[in-house]
Design a protein around this motif. Structure first.
Motif, short mmCIF file in Angstrom:
data_model
loop_
_atom_site.label_atom_id
_atom_site.label_comp_id
_atom_site.label_asym_id
_atom_site.label_seq_id
_atom_site.Cartn_x
_atom_site.Cartn_y
_atom_site.Cartn_z
N THR A 10 2.05 -7.52 -6.57
CA THR A 10 1.49 -6.44 -5.75
C THR A 10 0.43 -6.94 -4.79
O THR A 10 -0.35 -7.85 -5.12
N GLN A 11 0.43 -6.36 -3.60
CA GLN A 11 -0.65 -6.60 -2.64
C GLN A 11 -1.76 -5.58 -2.84
O GLN A 11 -2.79 -5.65 -2.19
N ASN A 12 -1.52 -4.62 -3.73
CA ASN A 12 -2.49 -3.55 -3.92
C ASN A 12 -3.62 -3.99 -4.84
O ASN A 12 -3.44 -4.85 -5.70
N THR A 53 4.51 -3.38 5.03
CA THR A 53 4.97 -3.74 6.36
C THR A 53 5.52 -5.17 6.38
O THR A 53 6.13 -5.58 7.37
N LEU A 54 5.26 -5.93 5.31
CA LEU A 54 5.71 -7.33 5.21
C LEU A 54 5.25 -8.15 6.41
O LEU A 54 6.00 -8.93 6.98
N THR A 55 3.99 -7.97 6.76
CA THR A 55 3.41 -8.72 7.89
C THR A 55 2.19 -9.54 7.48
O THR A 55 1.64 -10.26 8.29
N PRO A 108 -4.85 6.04 1.26
CA PRO A 108 -4.19 5.75 2.53
C PRO A 108 -3.82 4.28 2.66
O PRO A 108 -4.50 3.42 2.08
N ASP A 109 -2.74 3.98 3.39
CA ASP A 109 -2.40 2.59 3.67
C ASP A 109 -3.18 2.13 4.91
O ASP A 109 -4.04 2.86 5.42
N PHE A 110 -2.89 0.91 5.39
CA PHE A 110 -3.62 0.38 6.53
C PHE A 110 -2.83 0.55 7.83
O PHE A 110 -3.39 0.89 8.86
N ALA A 146 0.81 -1.22 0.00
CA ALA A 146 0.00 0.00 0.00
C ALA A 146 0.84 1.28 0.00
O ALA A 146 0.40 2.32 -0.48
N GLY A 147 2.08 1.20 0.52
CA GLY A 147 2.94 2.38 0.62
C GLY A 147 3.31 3.01 -0.70
O GLY A 147 3.61 4.21 -0.76
N ILE A 148 3.26 2.25 -1.80
CA ILE A 148 3.61 2.87 -3.09
C ILE A 148 2.45 3.74 -3.60
O ILE A 148 2.65 4.57 -4.48
P1 NAD Z 1 0.47 -1.55 5.09
O1 NAD Z 1 -0.56 -0.49 5.20
O2 NAD Z 1 0.44 -2.63 6.08
O3 NAD Z 1 1.94 -0.90 5.13
C1 NAD Z 1 2.34 0.13 4.27
C2 NAD Z 1 3.79 0.47 4.62
O4 NAD Z 1 4.26 1.45 3.69
C3 NAD Z 1 3.97 1.07 6.02
O5 NAD Z 1 5.07 0.45 6.65
C4 NAD Z 1 4.25 2.55 5.75
O6 NAD Z 1 5.11 3.12 6.69
C5 NAD Z 1 4.90 2.51 4.39
N1 NAD Z 1 4.67 3.72 3.59
C6 NAD Z 1 3.48 4.34 3.37
N2 NAD Z 1 3.63 5.37 2.52
C7 NAD Z 1 4.96 5.43 2.21
C8 NAD Z 1 5.74 6.29 1.38
N3 NAD Z 1 5.18 7.26 0.65
N4 NAD Z 1 7.08 6.06 1.33
C9 NAD Z 1 7.65 5.05 2.03
N5 NAD Z 1 6.96 4.19 2.81
C10 NAD Z 1 5.62 4.39 2.91
O7 NAD Z 1 0.40 -2.12 3.61
P2 NAD Z 1 0.66 -3.59 3.08
O8 NAD Z 1 1.87 -4.18 3.69
O9 NAD Z 1 0.55 -3.48 1.60
O10 NAD Z 1 -0.61 -4.40 3.63
C11 NAD Z 1 -1.90 -3.84 3.58
C12 NAD Z 1 -2.95 -4.66 2.87
O11 NAD Z 1 -4.01 -3.79 2.53
C13 NAD Z 1 -2.50 -5.23 1.57
O12 NAD Z 1 -2.80 -6.57 1.65
C14 NAD Z 1 -3.34 -4.58 0.48
O13 NAD Z 1 -4.07 -5.56 -0.22
C15 NAD Z 1 -4.34 -3.72 1.17
N6 NAD Z 1 -4.37 -2.28 0.80
C16 NAD Z 1 -4.25 -1.90 -0.51
C17 NAD Z 1 -4.26 -0.56 -0.84
C18 NAD Z 1 -4.12 -0.19 -2.29
O14 NAD Z 1 -4.49 -0.96 -3.16
N7 NAD Z 1 -3.57 1.00 -2.60
C19 NAD Z 1 -4.41 0.42 0.15
C20 NAD Z 1 -4.54 0.01 1.48
C21 NAD Z 1 -4.51 -1.35 1.78
#
Ligand code: NAD
Ligand code: ZN
Length: 254
Positions: A91-93, A187-189, A22-24, A13-15
């Motif tokens: 991608t997890q996104n 977060t790789l969790t 927003p991420d989670f 989600a961070g990308i």
């Molecule tokens: P997560 O929310 O658990 O973690 C995201 C990580 O990215 C965090 O450690 C955060 O500090 C980092 N981060 C956020 N923005 C950043 C930036 N601009 N630069 C550097 N680092 C940054 O996300 P996850 O590990 O992908 O797990 C969440 C689950 O939720 C996934 O399985 C996914 O399917 C889903 N999800 C998807 C989206 C999407 O499609 N965009 C959005 C939210 C959640």
């Protein structure tokens, strides 16, 4: 990075946060601010409770993802593909922003599915999300499958739901068949996605993690880059490519 010839990328989600989604689990993450929401994201709750479905449809309707555009982080991975070094993007996104940026869709493995499609839980019928959201806007709070009356859900993987075995197998192949795994913005969790990291490492790949927060795999990484993905990734890709060279102050326009 410069010596890598076959790069598999794992994104989270961070990308996409710099695209306004927003991420989670980041500091401003949806679940960091509202821990109860994580419990609601299980398939059992969704199937059992019409109230959860009504809330889910409202969330889908108001998702920032519908107007989000790819950012320089997504575009850097298109450049990596043009350099001929990209094996796959796992991608997890669920936002399809890699494809929107121009990444070859056949190289994008969507481990957790896509929010742009809807699937019937009962008969398996698939259709575009847009059409169902129009029904929600028109007043259907818990729209049902037009084929069988079954429960509709976005074509994403909720907690408690199995990943598509074919997609997971392709992701495992890509994690093993690379000389560098680049893990970005996760977060790789969440498993099994996070399990691809040790799998790749055991197969001999190097590991670079780009994330603003620590991850459980920082200790086995060859390099950890802590910074904003949309800043870091474009320069990482450009300077390590075939005509890349480390940027110096002399490169900057006066
Ligand atoms: P997560 O929310 O658990 O973690 C995201 C990580 O990215 C965090 O450690 C955060 O500090 C980092 N981060 C956020 N923005 C950043 C930036 N601009 N630069 C550097 N680092 C940054 O996300 P996850 O590990 O992908 O797990 C969440 C689950 O939720 C996934 O399985 C996914 O399917 C889903 N999800 C998807 C989206 C999407 O499609 N965009 C959005 C939210 C959640
Ligand atoms: Zn159906």
């Amino acid at each position: 990075m410069a010596s890598a010839q076959r790069i598999t990328v794992l994104t989270g989600a961070g990308i996409s946060t710099d695209s306004g989604i927003p991420d989670f689990r980041g500091p401003q993450g949806l679940w960091t601010r509202n821990p109860g929401a994580e419990r609601m994201a299980t398939i059992d709750h969704y199937l059992a409770d019409p109230e959860v479905r009504r809330a889910s449809w409202q969330n889908r309707l108001s998702s920032p993802a519908w107007i989000a555009r790819p950012n320089p982080g997504h575009r850097a991975l298109v450049d990596l593909e043009r350099q001929g070094r990209l094996r796959a993007i796992i991608t997890q996104n669920i936002d399809e922003l890699h494809q929107a940026a121009g990444s070859d869709p056949s190289l994008v493995l969507e481990l957790h599915g896509t929010m742009r499609w809807v699937v019937c839980w009962d008969c398996g019928a698939r259709g575009p999300m847009d059409a169902v959201l129009e029904r929600v806007k028109a007043g259907e709070e818990d729209p049902r499958c037009v084929e069988c009356g079954g429960v509709l859900k976005s074509a994403t993987i909720s907690f408690g739901q199995m990943l598509d075995p074919a997609v997971l197998a392709a992701a495992e192949d890509a994690a093993v068949d690379c000389d560098l795994l680049l893990a970005i913005g996760s977060t790789l969790t969440v498993y099994p996605a996070a399990g691809l990291v040790p799998l790749s490492k055991q197969a001999g790949a190097r590991l670079i993690i780009v994330n603003a927060q620590p991850t459980p795999f920082d200790g086995i990484a060859d390099s950890v880059v802590d910074g904003s993905i949309s800043d870091v990734l474009p320069s990482l890709v450009a300077t390590s490519g075939p005509d890349g060279r480390p940027r110096s102050r002399a490169d900057d326009p006066a």
